[in-house]
Design a protein around this motif. Structure first.
Motif, PDB file in Angstrom:
ATOM      1  N   HIS A   1       0.875  -1.181   0.000  1.00 34.79           N
ATOM      2  CA  HIS A   1       0.000   0.000   0.000  1.00 34.79           C
ATOM      3  C   HIS A   1       0.909   1.226   0.000  1.00 34.79           C
ATOM      4  O   HIS A   1       1.632   1.469   0.964  1.00 34.79           O
ATOM      5  CB  HIS A   1      -0.910  -0.001   1.236  1.00 34.79           C
ATOM      6  CG  HIS A   1      -1.804   1.213   1.310  1.00 34.79           C
ATOM      7  ND1 HIS A   1      -2.873   1.390   0.455  1.00 34.79           N
ATOM      8  CD2 HIS A   1      -1.766   2.298   2.123  1.00 34.79           C
ATOM      9  CE1 HIS A   1      -3.465   2.536   0.746  1.00 34.79           C
ATOM     10  NE2 HIS A   1      -2.808   3.106   1.755  1.00 34.79           N
TER      11      HIS A   1
ATOM     12  N   ASP B   1      -3.124  -2.999  -2.258  1.00 30.71           N
ATOM     13  CA  ASP B   1      -4.291  -2.677  -1.431  1.00 30.71           C
ATOM     14  C   ASP B   1      -4.693  -1.216  -1.655  1.00 30.71           C
ATOM     15  O   ASP B   1      -4.560  -0.382  -0.766  1.00 30.71           O
ATOM     16  CB  ASP B   1      -3.961  -2.953   0.042  1.00 30.71           C
ATOM     17  CG  ASP B   1      -5.191  -2.908   0.945  1.00 30.71           C
ATOM     18  OD1 ASP B   1      -6.314  -3.100   0.433  1.00 30.71           O
ATOM     19  OD2 ASP B   1      -5.023  -2.664   2.157  1.00 30.71           O
ATOM     20  N   THR B   2      -5.161  -0.927  -2.861  1.00 27.97           N
ATOM     21  CA  THR B   2      -5.651   0.393  -3.281  1.00 27.97           C
ATOM     22  C   THR B   2      -4.646   1.510  -2.997  1.00 27.97           C
ATOM     23  O   THR B   2      -4.971   2.515  -2.366  1.00 27.97           O
ATOM     24  CB  THR B   2      -7.009   0.753  -2.625  1.00 27.97           C
ATOM     25  OG1 THR B   2      -6.841   0.812  -1.193  1.00 27.97           O
ATOM     26  CG2 THR B   2      -8.069  -0.275  -2.961  1.00 27.97           C
TER      27      THR B   2
ATOM     28  N   ARG C   1      -2.537   4.800  -3.452  1.00 26.88           N
ATOM     29  CA  ARG C   1      -2.899   6.097  -4.038  1.00 26.88           C
ATOM     30  C   ARG C   1      -1.715   6.739  -4.767  1.00 26.88           C
ATOM     31  O   ARG C   1      -1.856   7.820  -5.347  1.00 26.88           O
ATOM     32  CB  ARG C   1      -3.411   7.042  -2.949  1.00 26.88           C
ATOM     33  CG  ARG C   1      -4.694   6.561  -2.282  1.00 26.88           C
ATOM     34  CD  ARG C   1      -5.206   7.578  -1.270  1.00 26.88           C
ATOM     35  NE  ARG C   1      -4.233   7.841  -0.217  1.00 26.88           N
ATOM     36  CZ  ARG C   1      -4.120   7.110   0.886  1.00 26.88           C
ATOM     37  NH1 ARG C   1      -4.911   6.061   1.068  1.00 26.88           N
ATOM     38  NH2 ARG C   1      -3.220   7.435   1.805  1.00 26.88           N
TER      39      ARG C   1
ATOM     40  N   HIS D   1      -6.764  -4.878  -5.108  1.00 24.59           N
ATOM     41  CA  HIS D   1      -7.999  -4.782  -4.332  1.00 24.59           C
ATOM     42  C   HIS D   1      -8.864  -3.659  -4.904  1.00 24.59           C
ATOM     43  O   HIS D   1      -8.353  -2.593  -5.271  1.00 24.59           O
ATOM     44  CB  HIS D   1      -7.703  -4.468  -2.866  1.00 24.59           C
ATOM     45  CG  HIS D   1      -7.271  -5.651  -2.071  1.00 24.59           C
ATOM     46  ND1 HIS D   1      -6.871  -5.565  -0.754  1.00 24.59           N
ATOM     47  CD2 HIS D   1      -7.189  -6.965  -2.388  1.00 24.59           C
ATOM     48  CE1 HIS D   1      -6.563  -6.772  -0.306  1.00 24.59           C
ATOM     49  NE2 HIS D   1      -6.740  -7.631  -1.284  1.00 24.59           N
ATOM     50  N   LEU D   2     -10.167  -3.884  -4.945  1.00 23.31           N
ATOM     51  CA  LEU D   2     -11.086  -2.839  -5.422  1.00 23.31           C
ATOM     52  C   LEU D   2     -11.462  -1.878  -4.306  1.00 23.31           C
ATOM     53  O   LEU D   2     -11.971  -0.788  -4.563  1.00 23.31           O
ATOM     54  CB  LEU D   2     -12.336  -3.489  -6.018  1.00 23.31           C
ATOM     55  CG  LEU D   2     -12.069  -4.415  -7.215  1.00 23.31           C
ATOM     56  CD1 LEU D   2     -13.372  -4.948  -7.779  1.00 23.31           C
ATOM     57  CD2 LEU D   2     -11.267  -3.696  -8.294  1.00 23.31           C
ATOM     58  N   SER D   3     -11.225  -2.277  -3.062  1.00 21.13           N
ATOM     59  CA  SER D   3     -11.397  -1.377  -1.920  1.00 21.13           C
ATOM     60  C   SER D   3     -10.347  -1.737  -0.881  1.00 21.13           C
ATOM     61  O   SER D   3      -9.874  -2.876  -0.831  1.00 21.13           O
ATOM     62  CB  SER D   3     -12.803  -1.500  -1.321  1.00 21.13           C
ATOM     63  OG  SER D   3     -13.048  -2.831  -0.881  1.00 21.13           O
ATOM     64  N   ASN D   4      -9.977  -0.765  -0.059  1.00 18.03           N
ATOM     65  CA  ASN D   4      -8.927  -0.980   0.931  1.00 18.03           C
ATOM     66  C   ASN D   4      -9.375  -2.013   1.951  1.00 18.03           C
ATOM     67  O   ASN D   4     -10.453  -1.902   2.530  1.00 18.03           O
ATOM     68  CB  ASN D   4      -8.595   0.343   1.616  1.00 18.03           C
ATOM     69  CG  ASN D   4      -7.424   0.201   2.563  1.00 18.03           C
ATOM     70  OD1 ASN D   4      -7.611   0.034   3.753  1.00 18.03           O
ATOM     71  ND2 ASN D   4      -6.217   0.264   2.034  1.00 18.03           N
ATOM     72  N   ALA D   5      -8.531  -3.038   2.189  1.00 15.10           N
ATOM     73  CA  ALA D   5      -8.942  -4.147   3.052  1.00 15.10           C
ATOM     74  C   ALA D   5      -7.915  -4.510   4.103  1.00 15.10           C
ATOM     75  O   ALA D   5      -8.193  -5.324   4.974  1.00 15.10           O
ATOM     76  CB  ALA D   5      -9.269  -5.381   2.198  1.00 15.10           C
TER      77      ALA D   5
END
Length: 253
Positions: free
Chosen positions: A19, A49-50, A52, A74-78
Protein backbone atom coordinates in the motif's frame (compact mmCIF):
# COMPACT_ATOMS: atom_id res chain seq x y z
CA UNK A 1 1.94 -15.49 -16.67
CA UNK A 2 4.05 -18.43 -15.65
CA UNK A 3 7.30 -18.25 -13.72
CA UNK A 4 9.40 -21.36 -13.85
CA UNK A 5 12.69 -23.15 -14.32
CA UNK A 6 12.64 -24.81 -17.75
CA UNK A 7 8.85 -24.60 -17.94
CA UNK A 8 8.11 -26.07 -14.52
CA UNK A 9 5.09 -24.95 -12.52
CA UNK A 10 6.06 -22.77 -9.54
CA UNK A 11 7.18 -24.61 -6.42
CA UNK A 12 7.14 -21.41 -4.38
CA UNK A 13 4.88 -18.37 -4.44
CA UNK A 14 6.26 -15.16 -2.92
CA UNK A 15 3.32 -13.05 -1.73
CA UNK A 16 3.90 -9.34 -1.10
CA UNK A 17 1.09 -7.05 0.13
CA UNK A 18 1.64 -3.35 -0.65
CA UNK A 19 0.00 0.00 0.00
CA UNK A 20 1.72 3.16 -1.25
CA UNK A 21 5.19 1.66 -1.73
CA UNK A 22 6.05 3.08 -5.18
CA UNK A 23 9.76 3.50 -4.46
CA UNK A 24 10.19 0.07 -2.86
CA UNK A 25 8.57 -2.06 -5.57
CA UNK A 26 11.39 -2.30 -8.12
CA UNK A 27 14.29 -2.79 -5.66
CA UNK A 28 12.45 -5.52 -3.73
CA UNK A 29 11.40 -7.42 -6.85
CA UNK A 30 14.99 -7.24 -8.08
CA UNK A 31 16.19 -8.76 -4.81
CA UNK A 32 13.58 -11.53 -4.93
CA UNK A 33 14.54 -12.59 -8.44
CA UNK A 34 18.25 -12.44 -7.57
CA UNK A 35 17.71 -14.68 -4.54
CA UNK A 36 15.55 -17.30 -6.28
CA UNK A 37 16.26 -17.47 -10.02
CA UNK A 38 18.12 -20.64 -10.94
CA UNK A 39 17.38 -22.23 -7.55
CA UNK A 40 13.64 -22.93 -7.53
CA UNK A 41 10.66 -22.47 -9.83
CA UNK A 42 8.78 -19.52 -8.36
CA UNK A 43 6.26 -16.77 -8.92
CA UNK A 44 5.87 -13.38 -7.26
CA UNK A 45 2.33 -12.34 -6.34
CA UNK A 46 1.99 -8.65 -5.46
CA UNK A 47 -1.32 -7.58 -3.91
CA UNK A 48 -1.95 -3.84 -4.20
CA UNK A 49 -4.29 -2.68 -1.43
CA UNK A 50 -5.65 0.39 -3.28
CA UNK A 51 -2.43 2.40 -3.33
CA UNK A 52 -2.90 6.10 -4.04
CA UNK A 53 0.60 6.63 -5.44
CA UNK A 54 2.33 5.07 -8.47
CA UNK A 55 2.72 1.59 -6.94
CA UNK A 56 0.31 -0.09 -9.35
CA UNK A 57 1.83 1.65 -12.37
CA UNK A 58 5.33 0.56 -11.35
CA UNK A 59 4.13 -3.02 -10.98
CA UNK A 60 2.53 -2.99 -14.40
CA UNK A 61 5.73 -1.67 -15.95
CA UNK A 62 7.84 -4.33 -14.21
CA UNK A 63 5.67 -7.15 -15.59
CA UNK A 64 7.21 -6.51 -19.00
CA UNK A 65 10.67 -7.50 -17.74
CA UNK A 66 9.86 -9.84 -14.84
CA UNK A 67 7.95 -12.89 -16.15
CA UNK A 68 7.54 -14.27 -12.63
CA UNK A 69 5.51 -11.26 -11.52
CA UNK A 70 1.73 -11.39 -11.09
CA UNK A 71 -0.31 -8.42 -9.84
CA UNK A 72 -3.60 -8.48 -7.96
CA UNK A 73 -5.46 -5.27 -7.13
CA UNK A 74 -8.00 -4.78 -4.33
CA UNK A 75 -11.09 -2.84 -5.42
CA UNK A 76 -11.40 -1.38 -1.92
CA UNK A 77 -8.93 -0.98 0.93
CA UNK A 78 -8.94 -4.15 3.05
CA UNK A 79 -5.72 -4.24 5.06
CA UNK A 80 -2.64 -6.42 5.21
CA UNK A 81 -4.21 -9.68 6.40
CA UNK A 82 -6.78 -9.65 3.61
CA UNK A 83 -4.06 -8.81 1.08
CA UNK A 84 -1.95 -11.74 2.27
CA UNK A 85 -4.92 -14.11 2.18
CA UNK A 86 -5.99 -13.03 -1.32
CA UNK A 87 -2.41 -13.44 -2.51
CA UNK A 88 -2.23 -16.94 -1.03
CA UNK A 89 -5.58 -17.86 -2.60
CA UNK A 90 -4.31 -16.72 -6.00
CA UNK A 91 -0.95 -18.47 -5.58
CA UNK A 92 -0.26 -21.64 -7.59
CA UNK A 93 2.53 -23.16 -5.51
CA UNK A 94 1.98 -25.44 -2.52
CA UNK A 95 4.36 -23.37 -0.36
CA UNK A 96 4.19 -19.62 0.27
CA UNK A 97 6.83 -17.11 1.31
CA UNK A 98 5.60 -13.71 2.48
CA UNK A 99 7.49 -10.42 2.60
CA UNK A 100 6.45 -6.96 3.76
CA UNK A 101 6.42 -4.52 0.86
CA UNK A 102 8.51 -1.88 2.64
CA UNK A 103 11.84 -3.57 1.91
CA UNK A 104 12.78 -4.17 5.54
CA UNK A 105 12.65 -7.96 5.07
CA UNK A 106 15.60 -9.42 3.16
CA UNK A 107 14.63 -11.75 0.26
CA UNK A 108 18.07 -13.38 0.62
CA UNK A 109 16.64 -15.08 3.73
CA UNK A 110 14.06 -17.03 1.70
CA UNK A 111 16.57 -19.75 0.68
CA UNK A 112 17.48 -20.09 4.37
CA UNK A 113 13.82 -20.73 5.23
CA UNK A 114 13.53 -23.23 2.38
CA UNK A 115 16.61 -25.10 3.66
CA UNK A 116 15.05 -25.23 7.13
CA UNK A 117 11.87 -26.65 5.62
CA UNK A 118 13.72 -29.30 3.62
CA UNK A 119 15.48 -30.52 6.78
CA UNK A 120 12.40 -30.37 9.02
CA UNK A 121 9.74 -32.87 10.04
CA UNK A 122 6.55 -32.96 7.98
CA UNK A 123 4.39 -31.65 10.84
CA UNK A 124 6.19 -28.28 10.79
CA UNK A 125 4.07 -26.11 8.53
CA UNK A 126 5.32 -22.61 9.40
CA UNK A 127 8.84 -21.19 9.45
CA UNK A 128 8.58 -17.71 10.94
CA UNK A 129 11.23 -15.03 10.59
CA UNK A 130 12.74 -13.75 13.84
CA UNK A 131 14.27 -10.26 13.72
CA UNK A 132 17.10 -10.69 16.20
CA UNK A 133 18.61 -7.30 15.32
CA UNK A 134 15.69 -4.98 14.59
CA UNK A 135 16.34 -1.74 12.70
CA UNK A 136 13.19 0.12 13.81
CA UNK A 137 12.99 3.16 16.06
CA UNK A 138 13.54 2.72 19.79
CA UNK A 139 9.85 3.33 20.56
CA UNK A 140 8.73 0.76 18.03
CA UNK A 141 11.19 -1.84 19.35
CA UNK A 142 10.03 -1.19 22.92
CA UNK A 143 6.34 -1.46 21.95
CA UNK A 144 7.00 -4.68 20.03
CA UNK A 145 8.90 -6.20 22.95
CA UNK A 146 6.04 -5.34 25.31
CA UNK A 147 3.39 -6.70 22.93
CA UNK A 148 5.34 -9.92 22.29
CA UNK A 149 5.67 -10.54 26.02
CA UNK A 150 1.93 -10.14 26.59
CA UNK A 151 1.09 -12.28 23.57
CA UNK A 152 3.47 -15.06 24.63
CA UNK A 153 1.97 -15.08 28.12
CA UNK A 154 -1.60 -15.29 26.84
CA UNK A 155 -1.18 -17.60 23.85
CA UNK A 156 1.89 -19.64 24.86
CA UNK A 157 2.92 -19.91 21.21
CA UNK A 158 6.66 -20.13 21.99
CA UNK A 159 7.42 -17.53 19.28
CA UNK A 160 9.72 -14.57 20.03
CA UNK A 161 8.61 -12.43 17.06
CA UNK A 162 5.22 -12.84 15.40
CA UNK A 163 5.29 -9.43 13.68
CA UNK A 164 8.07 -10.28 11.24
CA UNK A 165 6.76 -10.15 7.68
CA UNK A 166 9.00 -12.85 6.23
CA UNK A 167 7.47 -16.29 6.71
CA UNK A 168 7.33 -19.61 4.87
CA UNK A 169 4.27 -21.83 5.21
CA UNK A 170 2.24 -24.50 3.47
CA UNK A 171 -0.59 -23.00 1.43
CA UNK A 172 -3.27 -25.56 2.38
CA UNK A 173 -2.47 -25.30 6.09
CA UNK A 174 -2.78 -21.50 5.93
CA UNK A 175 -6.08 -21.53 4.06
CA UNK A 176 -7.50 -23.93 6.64
CA UNK A 177 -6.97 -21.36 9.44
CA UNK A 178 -9.80 -19.14 10.70
CA UNK A 179 -9.69 -15.82 8.87
CA UNK A 180 -10.03 -12.41 10.56
CA UNK A 181 -8.47 -8.98 10.19
CA UNK A 182 -4.91 -8.82 11.58
CA UNK A 183 -4.63 -12.62 11.58
CA UNK A 184 -1.18 -12.33 9.98
CA UNK A 185 0.19 -11.31 13.39
CA UNK A 186 -0.94 -14.57 15.01
CA UNK A 187 0.05 -17.23 12.48
CA UNK A 188 2.23 -19.31 14.88
CA UNK A 189 -0.56 -19.56 17.47
CA UNK A 190 -3.17 -20.31 14.80
CA UNK A 191 -1.00 -22.99 13.16
CA UNK A 192 -0.39 -24.61 16.54
CA UNK A 193 -4.12 -24.46 17.27
CA UNK A 194 -4.67 -26.42 14.04
CA UNK A 195 -2.30 -29.14 15.26
CA UNK A 196 0.84 -28.16 13.35
CA UNK A 197 4.28 -27.24 14.66
CA UNK A 198 6.09 -23.97 13.98
CA UNK A 199 9.75 -22.89 14.03
CA UNK A 200 11.31 -19.43 14.44
CA UNK A 201 14.31 -18.72 12.20
CA UNK A 202 16.69 -15.76 12.77
CA UNK A 203 16.60 -13.41 9.76
CA UNK A 204 18.04 -10.11 8.65
CA UNK A 205 16.15 -6.86 9.23
CA UNK A 206 16.81 -3.54 7.49
CA UNK A 207 16.01 0.14 7.81
CA UNK A 208 13.13 1.45 5.72
CA UNK A 209 14.74 3.56 2.98
CA UNK A 210 11.61 4.90 1.26
CA UNK A 211 7.97 5.52 2.06
CA UNK A 212 6.38 5.72 5.51
CA UNK A 213 5.11 3.12 7.97
CA UNK A 214 1.37 2.39 7.84
CA UNK A 215 1.17 1.68 11.59
CA UNK A 216 1.88 3.47 14.83
CA UNK A 217 2.22 2.16 18.36
CA UNK A 218 -1.24 3.35 19.44
CA UNK A 219 -3.28 1.74 16.67
CA UNK A 220 -1.28 -1.49 17.03
CA UNK A 221 -2.06 -1.57 20.77
CA UNK A 222 -5.79 -0.88 20.35
CA UNK A 223 -6.42 -3.65 17.83
CA UNK A 224 -3.87 -5.94 19.51
CA UNK A 225 -5.76 -6.15 22.81
CA UNK A 226 -8.99 -7.10 21.08
CA UNK A 227 -7.30 -9.59 18.75
CA UNK A 228 -5.39 -11.27 21.60
CA UNK A 229 -8.62 -11.94 23.44
CA UNK A 230 -10.18 -13.34 20.27
CA UNK A 231 -7.26 -15.66 19.46
CA UNK A 232 -7.12 -16.84 23.07
CA UNK A 233 -10.84 -17.67 22.83
CA UNK A 234 -10.27 -19.60 19.58
CA UNK A 235 -7.52 -21.65 21.23
CA UNK A 236 -9.67 -22.49 24.27
CA UNK A 237 -12.60 -23.51 22.06
CA UNK A 238 -10.47 -25.60 19.68
CA UNK A 239 -11.17 -29.32 19.29
CA UNK A 240 -8.97 -31.61 17.20
CA UNK A 241 -8.88 -35.30 16.50
CA UNK A 242 -7.16 -37.58 14.04
CA UNK A 243 -9.42 -39.18 11.45
CA UNK A 244 -9.28 -42.28 9.32
CA UNK A 245 -11.39 -43.41 6.41
CA UNK A 246 -13.27 -46.66 6.91
CA UNK A 247 -13.43 -48.95 3.90
CA UNK A 248 -15.79 -51.90 4.13
CA UNK A 249 -15.50 -54.67 1.56
CA UNK A 250 -18.78 -55.96 0.28
CA UNK A 251 -19.32 -59.64 0.66
CA UNK A 252 -19.53 -61.58 -2.61
CA UNK A 253 -22.64 -63.73 -2.81
Amino acid sequence: MSASIHGQSPQLSVVVPVHNEEDNVAPLIGEITKALRGHIAFEIVYVDDTSRDATLQRLRELQASVPELRVIRHLSNAGQSTAVRNGVKAARASWIATLDGDGQNDPADIPKLLAQRDAAAAEIKLFAGWRVNRQDSGSKRWASKWANAIRARMLRDDTPDTGCGIKLFERDAFLDLPYFDHMHRYLPALMQRAGWKTVSVPVNHRHRTAGVSKYNNLNRAIVGIRDLRGVAWLIVRSRRTAVEEMVFESKTP
